[in-house]
Each structure stands twice: as structure tokens, then as C-alpha cells.
Design a protein around this motif. Structure first.
Motif: not given
Length: 335
Positions: A5-32
Motif C-alpha cells: 500500500l505504501i509503495i502504491e501511494i508513492c507511485e500514485c503521487e508521482r503520477r499526479t506530480e507529473t501532470v502538475r508539472k505539465l500543467l505548470s509548464q504552460l505559459s497561460q496557466f496561472e493558479p489564481y
């Protein structure tokens, strides 16, 4: 089963982090601006219904359990309410601080209610929530099979019975059980679990990630946050009680407690107005849309005349306002 379970939690968080980075790299993305896209009522918080509406706009229907889970996921500080601070911490990257600061420093832009973001930004924001939803479904199966109680599982890592464990303790647990891991796995588990960001996992934080999610946790979070707040800062929520396992946690329906006697120590009204506009996060538009129900509705020009001191030009910056600035506005409107 705990190790899997702990290993799967780590893997799931790393997948989400990959998508976060892809979104933040877009120049038009602004969090607010992304936050305002989801906060359709402009009340300063994202509600259960806001999440359902956003996912439906992107052709994804949710069950009540899934919507409740996404609400709790976005609620970073576990107080039952999703503010901009919570939203930003869950949407922006956690492992790339330079990219995080770059995205947060971009100029914001106004988003009309019921309007979508640019296609790439809308899709990226949707993908983060969709990825987290996939993680939830995947982990739910493993959590249901995990027979250890939360207390037993926690003590297996907290070998010295400190009431918490650190990254080093988790590494020792992996080594003792001959589990292959790397430093990124340790970081990923702490990013998913450490909500108070003290680099320690308490049994309460551990309980959130190990125990299967139930919608009643949201109500418990709100209740705990309410009673842990000093009485003079508490908000009285007039929203109806939920009739089922989930609730709309929009904070629009609340009033502030006002003192019965006038506070003679309050500065002159004009001085209060000058102090208000000098706040670095002063935001006239958001203040206008966040008037409490106790305040009579007024049109924008009248609102500006009431709030601003004489001969002061209006400030239309779009940074999120703080609780202090909001309280200063209330003090002026009550006079």
C-alpha cells in the motif's frame, strides 16, 4: 500488505506530480485564475457542487463518493474548506520549486463565471483531478485488502513510539522489510501525507492516507477546525445540515459575530479606509463579490464610494485577499 500500500501511494503521487508539472509548464496557466474558474459563485472557496460542475463541463460525471474525495483532496489543511491556498498547494508542483514559483508569479487574468479556461489549461486542470480520481479508485482496492489496523501499521514504522515518524524512519522500515525504493519514493509519500509540512507524519496524517476514505471525514474536519479556532474568530455557518453522506461546504452562507457594544478603540472611519487600501493584497473586485449576507447589497460604484477613502483611485489587482483585509472591509461596512 502495508508495504504494498505504501509503495502504491508513492507511485500514485508521482503520477499526479507529473501532470502538475505539465500543467505548470504552460505559459497561460496561472493558479489564481484556475481557482476562480472552479469557484463559480466567487465566494472564495471551492464547493462540492463546483467540483461536480467542473468535471461535467469536461464530460466526466462523478458519484457522490468521488466528488467528496476530490473535495477532501483539494482541502490541503483539512479544515473542511477549499480556499485558494489549499488549491494552489495541491495543483502546483511539489518537487520542482522553480517551476512552482514561476507559475505562481505569472500575471493573473479575469475569468467570467460559467466560462472555461483556454483549452490547454482547462484540460490540464481536469487531468490533475482525473489522475487523482484514478489513484483513489486504485488505492481503494488495496486499502480494503489491508488487514492491519491504522495503529498497528503506524507502530510498524514508528519503531521508537515517538508518536510520529520521519523520512529516516520510513527508510529504515523499507530496509528492514527488504523493499526496493529510492529517495523519490520517500519524498512522494511525504508529499501525499504531510499536510502540516513539518517533515513528520503523525498518526492523524497517516490515518488519512491508509484508511479508506469516507465522506463523513469532511464534516469531522470542519468540526475539528471550528473548535480549534479561538471563539472570537469562529464563523457561524447557517447552511442546512446534509441529508446524506456528503455536503456542500461552500462558505457563502455565514455571518461574522459582531460585538454588542461599540469598540471605542476603533480608529476614525477615514483612517480605517486608508489602512485598508494600503494592504498589499487589497483587491476591490473580490471584496465586492465577497460581501457577507449581513451587509445590504449595493452596486459596485456605491461599494467603491463606501470602501475607498476620498480621492483614492481604485485598485483592481487580482491577488487573493487575506482574512485580515477581509475583516477590515467588514469593520468599515458596519459603520
Amino acid at each position: 500488505m502495508l508495504t504494498e500500500l505504501i509503495i502504491e501511494i508513492c507511485e500514485c503521487e508521482r503520477r499526479t506530480e507529473t501532470v502538475r508539472k505539465l500543467l505548470s509548464q504552460l505559459s497561460q496557466f496561472e493558479p489564481y485564475a484556475a481557482f476562480k474558474r472552479m469557484d463559480k459563485s466567487r465566494c472564495g472557496e471551492i464547493s462540492y457542487q463546483d467540483i461536480i460542475d467542473f468535471m461535467l463541463d469536461n464530460n466526466c460525471s462523478l458519484t457522490s463518493l468521488e466528488a467528496s474525495y476530490l473535495l477532501q483532496y483539494l482541502d490541503f489543511n483539512r479544515d473542511g474548506r477549499v480556499t485558494y491556498t489549499d488549491f494552489a498547494k495541491q495543483i502546483l508542483p511539489k518537487t520542482d520549486l522553480i517551476l512552482k514559483e514561476t507559475a505562481a508569479a505569472r500575471d493573473s487574468y479575469f475569468v467570467l463565471a460559467n466560462k472555461t479556461l483556454p483549452n490547454e489549461i482547462e484540460w490540464g486542470l481536469y487531468k490533475i483531478l482525473h489522475q487523482e480520481l484514478s489513484n483513489f479508485k486504485h488505492l481503494k482496492i488495496i486499502k480494503d485488502l489491508c488487514k492491519e489496523s491504522v495503529q498497528q501499521a503506524f507502530q510498524m514504522i514508528d519503531h521508537y513510539q515517538l508518536g510520529y515518524f520521519t523520512a529516516q524512519h520510513l527508510e529504515n522500515y523499507f530496509k528492514t522489510n527488504y523493499i526496493q525504493y529510492d529517495k523519490q519514493d520517500i519524498c512522494a509519500f511525504f508529499h501525499a501525507s504531510d499536510r502540516d509540512e513539518d517533515n513528520k507524519i503523525s498518526i492523524v496524517e497517516f490515518n488519512y492516507v491508509i484508511k479508506p476514505f469516507h465522506p463523513s471525514q469532511i464534516l469531522k474536519d470542519r468540526e475539528r477546525a471550528f473548535y480549534s479556532t479561538p471563539k472570537k474568530y469562529r464563523r457561524i455557518d447557517n447552511s442546512p445540515k446534509p441529508q446524506n453522506s456528503f455536503t456542500n461546504v461552500r462558505s457563502k452562507q455565514f455571518i461574522y459575530k459582531t460585538p454588542v457594544k461599540a469598540d471605542l478603540s476603533q480608529p476614525d472611519l477615514e483612517i480605517q479606509k486608508q489602512q485598508l487600501i494600503q494592504q498589499s493584497d487589497f483587491n476591490l473586485i473580490d471584496l465586492f463579490y465577497q460581501q457577507p449576507k449581513a451587509t445590504p447589497e449595493m452596486k459596485f460604484r456605491k461599494f467603491c464610494k463606501t470602501i475607498l477613502p476620498k480621492n483614492a483611485p481604485p485598485n483592481y489587482q487580482t491577488k487573493p485577499i487575506s482574512a485580515k483585509t477581509y475583516q477590515m472591509m467588514l469593520n468599515i461596512l458596519r459603520q
